[in-house]
Design a protein around this motif. Structure first.
Motif, mmCIF file in Angstrom:
data_model
loop_
_atom_site.group_PDB
_atom_site.id
_atom_site.type_symbol
_atom_site.label_atom_id
_atom_site.label_comp_id
_atom_site.label_asym_id
_atom_site.label_seq_id
_atom_site.Cartn_x
_atom_site.Cartn_y
_atom_site.Cartn_z
ATOM 1 N N ALA A 14 -2.311 -1.804 -6.636
ATOM 2 C CA ALA A 14 -0.981 -2.273 -7.038
ATOM 3 C C ALA A 14 0.085 -1.852 -6.022
ATOM 4 N N ARG A 15 -0.188 -0.779 -5.260
ATOM 5 C CA ARG A 15 0.845 -0.247 -4.370
ATOM 6 C C ARG A 15 0.485 -0.232 -2.889
ATOM 7 N N HIS A 16 -0.805 -0.412 -2.548
ATOM 8 C CA HIS A 16 -1.218 -0.279 -1.150
ATOM 9 C C HIS A 16 -2.216 -1.347 -0.732
ATOM 10 N N ARG A 17 -2.188 -1.660 0.555
ATOM 11 C CA ARG A 17 -3.241 -2.440 1.201
ATOM 12 C C ARG A 17 -3.932 -1.476 2.158
ATOM 13 N N ILE A 18 -5.253 -1.395 2.047
ATOM 14 C CA ILE A 18 -6.018 -0.445 2.843
ATOM 15 C C ILE A 18 -7.117 -1.198 3.571
ATOM 16 N N ILE A 45 -14.663 4.701 -4.086
ATOM 17 C CA ILE A 45 -15.217 4.111 -2.875
ATOM 18 C C ILE A 45 -14.577 4.813 -1.688
ATOM 19 N N SER A 46 -15.399 5.274 -0.769
ATOM 20 C CA SER A 46 -14.916 5.959 0.435
ATOM 21 C C SER A 46 -14.758 4.952 1.568
ATOM 22 N N LEU A 47 -13.598 4.985 2.204
ATOM 23 C CA LEU A 47 -13.327 4.155 3.380
ATOM 24 C C LEU A 47 -12.995 5.083 4.540
ATOM 25 N N THR A 48 -13.667 4.882 5.670
ATOM 26 C CA THR A 48 -13.378 5.680 6.856
ATOM 27 C C THR A 48 -12.559 4.862 7.840
ATOM 28 N N ASP A 49 -11.922 5.560 8.782
ATOM 29 C CA ASP A 49 -11.062 4.905 9.777
ATOM 30 C C ASP A 49 -10.125 3.921 9.098
ATOM 31 N N ALA A 50 -9.397 4.419 8.110
ATOM 32 C CA ALA A 50 -8.594 3.555 7.243
ATOM 33 C C ALA A 50 -7.144 3.470 7.695
ATOM 34 N N LEU A 51 -6.592 2.283 7.577
ATOM 35 C CA LEU A 51 -5.178 2.024 7.833
ATOM 36 C C LEU A 51 -4.540 1.687 6.492
ATOM 37 N N VAL A 52 -3.580 2.505 6.060
ATOM 38 C CA VAL A 52 -2.963 2.370 4.737
ATOM 39 C C VAL A 52 -1.541 1.838 4.898
ATOM 40 N N HIS A 53 -1.271 0.719 4.212
ATOM 41 C CA HIS A 53 0.051 0.100 4.227
ATOM 42 C C HIS A 53 0.627 0.135 2.821
ATOM 43 N N PRO A 54 1.806 0.725 2.620
ATOM 44 C CA PRO A 54 2.445 0.586 1.304
ATOM 45 C C PRO A 54 2.954 -0.848 1.152
ATOM 46 N N ALA A 57 6.764 -1.647 1.449
ATOM 47 C CA ALA A 57 7.439 -1.477 2.742
ATOM 48 C C ALA A 57 7.816 -2.821 3.348
ATOM 49 N N GLY A 58 7.117 -3.882 2.960
ATOM 50 C CA GLY A 58 7.464 -5.213 3.440
ATOM 51 C C GLY A 58 6.801 -5.591 4.747
ATOM 52 N N ASP A 59 6.613 -4.654 5.662
ATOM 53 C CA ASP A 59 6.045 -4.960 6.974
ATOM 54 C C ASP A 59 4.640 -4.396 7.049
ATOM 55 N N LEU A 60 3.632 -5.271 7.037
ATOM 56 C CA LEU A 60 2.250 -4.804 7.077
ATOM 57 C C LEU A 60 1.799 -4.413 8.477
ATOM 58 N N ASP A 61 2.670 -4.562 9.482
ATOM 59 C CA ASP A 61 2.303 -4.136 10.826
ATOM 60 C C ASP A 61 2.335 -2.628 10.963
ATOM 61 N N GLU A 62 3.077 -1.955 10.117
ATOM 62 C CA GLU A 62 3.157 -0.502 10.183
ATOM 63 C C GLU A 62 2.337 0.083 9.057
ATOM 64 N N SER A 72 -10.042 4.790 -6.004
ATOM 65 C CA SER A 72 -10.608 4.587 -7.330
ATOM 66 C C SER A 72 -10.992 3.121 -7.492
ATOM 67 N N ARG A 73 -12.214 2.873 -7.877
ATOM 68 C CA ARG A 73 -12.684 1.511 -8.096
ATOM 69 C C ARG A 73 -11.821 0.779 -9.110
ATOM 70 N N GLN A 74 -11.337 1.499 -10.118
ATOM 71 C CA GLN A 74 -10.526 0.880 -11.170
ATOM 72 C C GLN A 74 -9.156 0.427 -10.672
ATOM 73 N N GLN A 75 -8.697 0.978 -9.561
ATOM 74 C CA GLN A 75 -7.386 0.613 -9.029
ATOM 75 C C GLN A 75 -7.419 -0.579 -8.081
#
Length: 96
Positions: A14-18, A45-54, A57-62, A72-75
């Protein structure tokens, strides 16, 4: 021979793109992304070398890079496998 393979994926909560790398079995059971997402005995679920975007924030480049993110799988509201052959500007099939 290695029993695992690595696949890039994007998950949204709901809050992040990873965007990160998930470890899958090379063959058979749990060799598909959907197997990992549907595994009821696994809460995270474990993700390595992850880029997290809130998302707010509006800009997915950062975003912020983390060596490990545990989600969490449920999220998870959306999961997309990343095609390693597609460029960053690739659109849907048939669109030029």
């Amino acid at each position: 021979m290695d029993q695992h393979r690595h696949e890039r994926m994007i998950v949204e909560t709901a809050r992040h793109r990873i965007e990160g790398t998930v470890t899958l079995a090379r063959d058979g059971y749990r060799s598909r992304l959907s197997d990992v997402l549907n595994a009821t005995e696994r809460d995270f679920i474990s993700l390595t070398d992850a880029l997290v975007h809130p998302l707010d924030a509006g800009d997915l480049d950062e975003g912020v890079v983390h060596p490990l993110v545990i989600v969490s799988r449920q999220q998870i509201v959306l999961a997309i496998p990343v095609d390693p052959n597609a460029g960053p500007s690739a659109g849907p099939p048939g669109v030029t």
